[in-house]
Design an enzyme around this catalytic site. Structure first.
Site, mmCIF file in Angstrom:
data_model
loop_
_atom_site.group_PDB
_atom_site.id
_atom_site.type_symbol
_atom_site.label_atom_id
_atom_site.label_comp_id
_atom_site.label_asym_id
_atom_site.label_seq_id
_atom_site.Cartn_x
_atom_site.Cartn_y
_atom_site.Cartn_z
ATOM 1 N N ASP A 7 34.441 32.166 33.402
ATOM 2 C CA ASP A 7 34.554 33.623 33.352
ATOM 3 C C ASP A 7 34.804 34.121 34.774
ATOM 4 O O ASP A 7 33.979 33.911 35.666
ATOM 5 C CB ASP A 7 33.263 34.223 32.788
ATOM 6 C CG ASP A 7 33.397 35.701 32.450
ATOM 7 O OD1 ASP A 7 34.518 36.233 32.550
ATOM 8 O OD2 ASP A 7 32.379 36.313 32.094
ATOM 9 N N ASP A 102 40.761 36.567 31.595
ATOM 10 C CA ASP A 102 39.766 36.210 32.598
ATOM 11 C C ASP A 102 38.713 35.221 32.110
ATOM 12 O O ASP A 102 37.721 34.995 32.805
ATOM 13 C CB ASP A 102 39.066 37.470 33.111
ATOM 14 C CG ASP A 102 38.382 38.246 31.991
ATOM 15 O OD1 ASP A 102 38.688 37.986 30.801
ATOM 16 O OD2 ASP A 102 37.547 39.106 32.298
ATOM 17 N N GLU A 103 38.897 34.637 30.935
ATOM 18 C CA GLU A 103 37.908 33.668 30.483
ATOM 19 C C GLU A 103 38.516 32.659 29.521
ATOM 20 O O GLU A 103 39.584 32.889 28.943
ATOM 21 C CB GLU A 103 36.712 34.359 29.837
ATOM 22 C CG GLU A 103 37.009 35.048 28.526
ATOM 23 C CD GLU A 103 35.730 35.567 27.862
ATOM 24 O OE1 GLU A 103 34.724 34.827 27.833
ATOM 25 O OE2 GLU A 103 35.756 36.714 27.398
#
Length: 350
Positions: A7, A102-103
């Site tokens: 993350d 983003d993850e």
């Protein structure tokens, strides 16, 4: 199986700080107009000290921190950084499942024979991202997705938490049930009414107790995950990545033609992103938020993806019609999302 969940730390805000280093020492909020009805997309760690978090109204964020700096999201810029991040990740760990810009999850077991080597591999991923983009990330490592995801959130920013085999249930036990992915507001309310406030309490429910609280298969799946049992493998055949654009209006809008004009503008912006990145989308989703804050979304999928702004807008407007036919009313927000993304190169190989 050794899986990592990665993350990026306060991703949107971190990108804005890289673009303008003068923002680093200031409380920074990425979101809408604090004098209107915008919401917080993300906030840097300076702003979070004031209790500011994503999905909070920007007006409330400004009340909590009058000196905060507000910037509007720049999604095309974040997408460029995201591509660089995932390129850096794949140079260390080839097999990944992206669940967002983003993850995502990493197959560490493919490259590491044990958890000691997996820790070193996760550290190498962090180093690769930092070296190529100057961004930081937090990673959780365990035998399954649910444990790794919760672990990745524990030591932000830049943290690395490893949960060894056999420790999954004891690791999860103390956390509040809201930490467990898959528990929504309704199921949380039912559990709390029965005194089930921790993941350990959920894990300990008998079959009869679980059936009374949450009938069907979902309850059993949640209890398994509460016990640290999650057999989901990485979904690598089709990355679940989407792009979206939405707008919160200063005043509620009831005029359908005006709402469709907004959707056409958003569709043109998203189509431009697809064209710049040589991608097409197979699913178009329109999101609406009513004056009472309730949200509905309607989706349409097509057999062959498109990057055409007119076609995307046509599908988005059709979804809007379906939503408003089901429930007429003025809207405070509309948005368009595209998913089922494929590159032109991938399509040509099929």
């Amino acid at each position: 199986m050794i899986l990592g969940h990665l993350d990026l730390d306060a991703f949107f805000a971190a990108v804005e700080e890289l673009e303008d280093p003068a923002l680093r020492a200031k409380p920074l909020v990425v979101g809408g107009d604090p004098h209107g009805r915008g919401v917080v997309a993300t906030a840097n760690y300076e702003a979070r000290k004031f209790g500011i978090h994503s999905a909070m109204s920007c007006a409330e964020a400004q009340r909590r921190c009058p000196q905060a700096v507000f910037v509007r999201p720049r999604h095309s810029l974040y997408s460029e950084y995201s591509q660089a991040v995932w390129k850096a990740i794949r140079e260390v760990v080839p097999t990944v499942e992206r669940t967002g810009k983003d993850e995502g999850y990493l197959d560490l077991g493919e490259m590491a024979a044990d958890f000691g080597k997996a820790r070193a591999l996760a550290e190498a991923v962090q180093t690769s991202i930092r070296g190529s983009t100057s961004l930081t990330c937090s990673i959780g490592v365990s035998t399954c997705k649910v444990v790794s995801k919760i672990a990745s959130d524990l030591r932000k920013p830049g943290g690395l938490v490893v949960v060894p085999p056999g420790r999954e249930a004891s690791f999860l036990a103390p956390f509040d049930i809201r930490k467990l992915p898959g528990i929504g507001p309704r199921s949380e309310a039912r559990f709390r009414a029965a005194g089930v406030d921790t993941i350990a309490a959920l894990a300990a429910l008998t079959d009869d107790e679980l059936r009374r609280l949450l009938p069907g298969k979902v309850g059993g799946i949640l209890r398994q995950r509460a016990r640290g049992i999650d057999r989901r493998a990485l979904e690598t055949s089709s990355e679940r990545v989407s792009i979206s654009n939405e707008e919160t209006f200063p005043k509620d809008i009831a005029d359908r033609d005006q709402l469709k004009d907004e959707l056409r503008r958003m569709s043109a912006s998203l189509a431009g992103y697809l064209q710049r990145n040589s991608e097409i989308a197979r699913t178009v989703t329109t999101k609406v938020r009513y004056s009472d804050f309730s949200i509905r979304s309607r989706s349409t999928s097509i057999p062959v993806g498109t990057d055409d702004a007119v076609r995307i807008a046509e599908l988005a407007c059709g979804c809007l019609d379906r939503a408003l036919d089901d429930r007429p009313g003025a809207l405070r927000l509309v948005g368009v999302g595209l998913s089922g993304l494929e590159s032109h190169q991938q399509l040509a190989l099929v």
